[in-house]
Design a protein around this motif. Structure first.
Motif, PDB file in Angstrom:
ATOM      1  N   LEU A  51       0.801  -1.217   0.000  1.00 13.01           N
ATOM      2  CA  LEU A  51       0.000   0.000   0.000  1.00 13.01           C
ATOM      3  C   LEU A  51       0.840   1.276   0.000  1.00 13.01           C
ATOM      4  O   LEU A  51       0.385   2.304  -0.486  1.00 13.01           O
ATOM      5  N   ALA A  52       2.030   1.244   0.571  1.00 13.28           N
ATOM      6  CA  ALA A  52       2.852   2.461   0.620  1.00 13.28           C
ATOM      7  C   ALA A  52       4.310   2.060   0.869  1.00 13.28           C
ATOM      8  O   ALA A  52       4.707   0.949   0.542  1.00 13.28           O
ATOM      9  N   CYS A  53       5.077   2.980   1.489  1.00 11.40           N
ATOM     10  CA  CYS A  53       6.528   2.785   1.601  1.00 11.40           C
ATOM     11  C   CYS A  53       6.931   1.487   2.312  1.00 11.40           C
ATOM     12  O   CYS A  53       7.947   0.879   1.980  1.00 11.40           O
ATOM     13  N   CYS A  54       6.146   1.008   3.278  1.00  6.75           N
ATOM     14  CA  CYS A  54       6.478  -0.248   3.960  1.00  6.75           C
ATOM     15  C   CYS A  54       6.573  -1.408   2.968  1.00  6.75           C
ATOM     16  O   CYS A  54       7.298  -2.375   3.201  1.00  6.75           O
ATOM     17  N   ALA A  55       5.840  -1.294   1.871  1.00  2.43           N
ATOM     18  CA  ALA A  55       5.843  -2.373   0.878  1.00  2.43           C
ATOM     19  C   ALA A  55       7.237  -2.542   0.254  1.00  2.43           C
ATOM     20  O   ALA A  55       7.604  -3.652  -0.147  1.00  2.43           O
ATOM     21  N   ALA A  88       1.087  -3.887   4.284  1.00  4.71           N
ATOM     22  CA  ALA A  88       2.349  -3.140   4.302  1.00  4.71           C
ATOM     23  C   ALA A  88       2.107  -1.731   3.779  1.00  4.71           C
ATOM     24  O   ALA A  88       2.160  -1.488   2.583  1.00  4.71           O
ATOM     25  N   GLY A  89       1.803  -0.812   4.694  1.00  2.00           N
ATOM     26  CA  GLY A  89       1.657   0.577   4.276  1.00  2.00           C
ATOM     27  C   GLY A  89       0.429   1.254   4.846  1.00  2.00           C
ATOM     28  O   GLY A  89      -0.309   0.697   5.654  1.00  2.00           O
ATOM     29  N   THR A  90       0.224   2.481   4.399  1.00  3.87           N
ATOM     30  CA  THR A  90      -0.868   3.318   4.887  1.00  3.87           C
ATOM     31  C   THR A  90      -2.205   2.824   4.320  1.00  3.87           C
ATOM     32  O   THR A  90      -2.337   2.660   3.115  1.00  3.87           O
ATOM     33  N   VAL A  91      -3.150   2.595   5.206  1.00  2.00           N
ATOM     34  CA  VAL A  91      -4.482   2.175   4.736  1.00  2.00           C
ATOM     35  C   VAL A  91      -5.377   3.410   4.725  1.00  2.00           C
ATOM     36  O   VAL A  91      -5.770   3.916   5.775  1.00  2.00           O
ATOM     37  N   MET A 115       1.986  -4.501   9.180  1.00  2.00           N
ATOM     38  CA  MET A 115       3.416  -4.153   9.088  1.00  2.00           C
ATOM     39  C   MET A 115       3.573  -2.630   9.146  1.00  2.00           C
ATOM     40  O   MET A 115       3.091  -1.910   8.268  1.00  2.00           O
ATOM     41  N   GLY A 116       4.264  -2.164  10.182  1.00  2.00           N
ATOM     42  CA  GLY A 116       4.570  -0.737  10.298  1.00  2.00           C
ATOM     43  C   GLY A 116       3.511   0.036  11.065  1.00  2.00           C
ATOM     44  O   GLY A 116       2.398  -0.434  11.303  1.00  2.00           O
ATOM     45  N   SER A 117       3.888   1.266  11.445  1.00  2.00           N
ATOM     46  CA  SER A 117       2.998   2.043  12.319  1.00  2.00           C
ATOM     47  C   SER A 117       1.743   2.516  11.594  1.00  2.00           C
ATOM     48  O   SER A 117       0.707   2.705  12.231  1.00  2.00           O
ATOM     49  N   CYS A 118       1.792   2.696  10.267  1.00  2.00           N
ATOM     50  CA  CYS A 118       0.569   3.114   9.547  1.00  2.00           C
ATOM     51  C   CYS A 118      -0.502   2.040   9.650  1.00  2.00           C
ATOM     52  O   CYS A 118      -1.644   2.325   9.989  1.00  2.00           O
ATOM     53  N   ALA A 119      -0.120   0.793   9.323  1.00  2.00           N
ATOM     54  CA  ALA A 119      -1.100  -0.299   9.362  1.00  2.00           C
ATOM     55  C   ALA A 119      -1.541  -0.577  10.794  1.00  2.00           C
ATOM     56  O   ALA A 119      -2.667  -1.009  11.040  1.00  2.00           O
ATOM     57  N   GLY A 123       0.011   5.581  11.994  1.00  2.00           N
ATOM     58  CA  GLY A 123       1.384   6.100  11.858  1.00  2.00           C
ATOM     59  C   GLY A 123       1.462   7.619  11.923  1.00  2.00           C
ATOM     60  O   GLY A 123       0.797   8.235  12.773  1.00  2.00           O
ATOM     61  N   PRO A 124       2.221   8.248  11.023  1.00  2.00           N
ATOM     62  CA  PRO A 124       2.375   9.702  11.066  1.00  2.00           C
ATOM     63  C   PRO A 124       1.061  10.445  10.813  1.00  2.00           C
ATOM     64  O   PRO A 124       0.982  11.651  10.990  1.00  2.00           O
ATOM     65  N   TYR A 125       0.041   9.712  10.390  1.00  2.00           N
ATOM     66  CA  TYR A 125      -1.243  10.352  10.060  1.00  2.00           C
ATOM     67  C   TYR A 125      -2.265  10.189  11.181  1.00  2.00           C
ATOM     68  O   TYR A 125      -3.434  10.477  10.985  1.00  2.00           O
ATOM     69  N   PRO A 147       6.105  -3.164  14.752  1.00  2.00           N
ATOM     70  CA  PRO A 147       6.320  -1.722  14.875  1.00  2.00           C
ATOM     71  C   PRO A 147       7.414  -1.224  13.928  1.00  2.00           C
ATOM     72  O   PRO A 147       8.221  -2.005  13.428  1.00  2.00           O
ATOM     73  N   GLY A 148       7.433   0.090  13.723  1.00  2.00           N
ATOM     74  CA  GLY A 148       8.497   0.675  12.902  1.00  2.00           C
ATOM     75  C   GLY A 148       7.930   1.510  11.772  1.00  2.00           C
ATOM     76  O   GLY A 148       6.796   1.333  11.370  1.00  2.00           O
ATOM     77  N   CYS A 149       8.749   2.445  11.292  1.00  2.00           N
ATOM     78  CA  CYS A 149       8.307   3.320  10.197  1.00  2.00           C
ATOM     79  C   CYS A 149       9.495   3.599   9.271  1.00  2.00           C
ATOM     80  O   CYS A 149      10.118   4.625   9.396  1.00  2.00           O
ATOM     81  N   PRO A 150       9.792   2.710   8.361  1.00  2.00           N
ATOM     82  CA  PRO A 150       9.222   1.383   8.188  1.00  2.00           C
ATOM     83  C   PRO A 150       9.984   0.365   9.020  1.00  2.00           C
ATOM     84  O   PRO A 150      11.138   0.593   9.380  1.00  2.00           O
ATOM     85  N   PRO A 151       9.394  -0.802   9.294  1.00  2.92           N
ATOM     86  CA  PRO A 151      10.163  -1.861   9.964  1.00  2.92           C
ATOM     87  C   PRO A 151      11.221  -2.401   9.014  1.00  2.92           C
ATOM     88  O   PRO A 151      10.966  -2.494   7.815  1.00  2.92           O
TER      89      PRO A 151
HETATM   90  S1  SF4 Z   1       4.789   3.208   8.608  1.00  5.99           S
HETATM   91 FE1  SF4 Z   1       6.175   4.773   7.735  1.00  5.99          FE
HETATM   92  S2  SF4 Z   1       7.256   3.693   6.126  1.00  5.99           S
HETATM   93 FE2  SF4 Z   1       5.423   2.467   6.597  1.00  5.99          FE
HETATM   94  S3  SF4 Z   1       3.846   3.175   5.174  1.00  5.99           S
HETATM   95 FE3  SF4 Z   1       3.649   4.381   7.033  1.00  5.99          FE
HETATM   96  S4  SF4 Z   1       4.856   6.241   6.632  1.00  5.99           S
HETATM   97 FE4  SF4 Z   1       5.493   4.699   5.138  1.00  5.99          FE
END
Ligand code: SF4
Length: 178
Positions: A51-55, A88-91, A115-119, A123-125, A147-151
């Motif tokens: 879905l986003a950078c985690c991918a 993997a990424g922002t939903v 996977m990651g703080s967005c999912a 996350g940052p949003y 956890p992680g941005c990205p893991p």
């Molecule tokens: S957790 Fe960070 S790296 Fe992963 S999709 Fe969100 S902004 Fe991108």
């Protein structure tokens, strides 16, 4: 010369098969539940979408350096052939319904990894991202959070190993789950 080569080849073949000829004919006894748990936990196929950078990290984990296939994880392009969905990424709100639909198209038993703080939580949003779902667990049940941005790939592998432990502990025939 040819004799020496033949002997050294034989020695190498012997060294390779460390378990060969070490046992008599035998029977292995285990419960069917345990065998099924072992088989399922060592071959979870994962649904290949990002879905986003985690991918990008997920792709790196599946590539040659980290080689996810070592632990039995094989990518599939169709939800109907997959056991595990790695989110993997922002939903986004718009995408969340598609994620739910894809999850519903997977056959049981099925598992989800956030996977990651967005999912996991937006996350940052999480505060001002009006368009982002604050955790994919609002639309599908999550088994493991990473956890992680990205893991990093190591973190994803750790999460997948945790999922494998969970699957192995399940007893599908006696309906007990971990
Ligand atoms: S957790 Fe960070 S790296 Fe992963 S999709 Fe969100 S902004 Fe991108």
């Amino acid at each position: 010369m040819a004799v020496i080569e033949k002997r050294s080849l034989k020695r190498k073949v012997k060294q390779l098969g460390l378990l060969e000829h070490k046992f008599q004919d035998n029977v292995v006894v285990a419960s069917m539940d345990k065998l099924l748990g072992w088989a399922r936990s060592t071959s979870p196929w994962f649904f290949q979408f990002g879905l986003a950078c985690c991918a990008i990290e997920m792709m790196a984990t599946a590539a040659s350096r980290y080689d996810l296939m070592r632990i039995g994880m094989i990518p599939r392009s169709s939800p109907r052939q997959a056991d595990v969905m790695i989110v993997a990424g922002t939903v986004t709100m718009k995408m969340s319904l598609r994620v739910k639909k894809l999850y519903e198209q997977m056959a049981d038993p099925k598992y989800v990894i956030a996977m990651g703080s967005c999912a996991t939580s937006g996350g940052p949003y999480w505060q001002h991202g009006y368009h982002v779902l604050k955790g994919v667990d609002l639309v599908v049940p999550v088994d493991v959070y990473i956890p992680g941005c990205p893991p990093r790939p190591e973190a994803l592998i750790e999460g997948l190993l945790k999922l494998q432990e969970k699957i192995q502990a399940e007893r599908p025939l006696t309906k007990k789950t971990a």
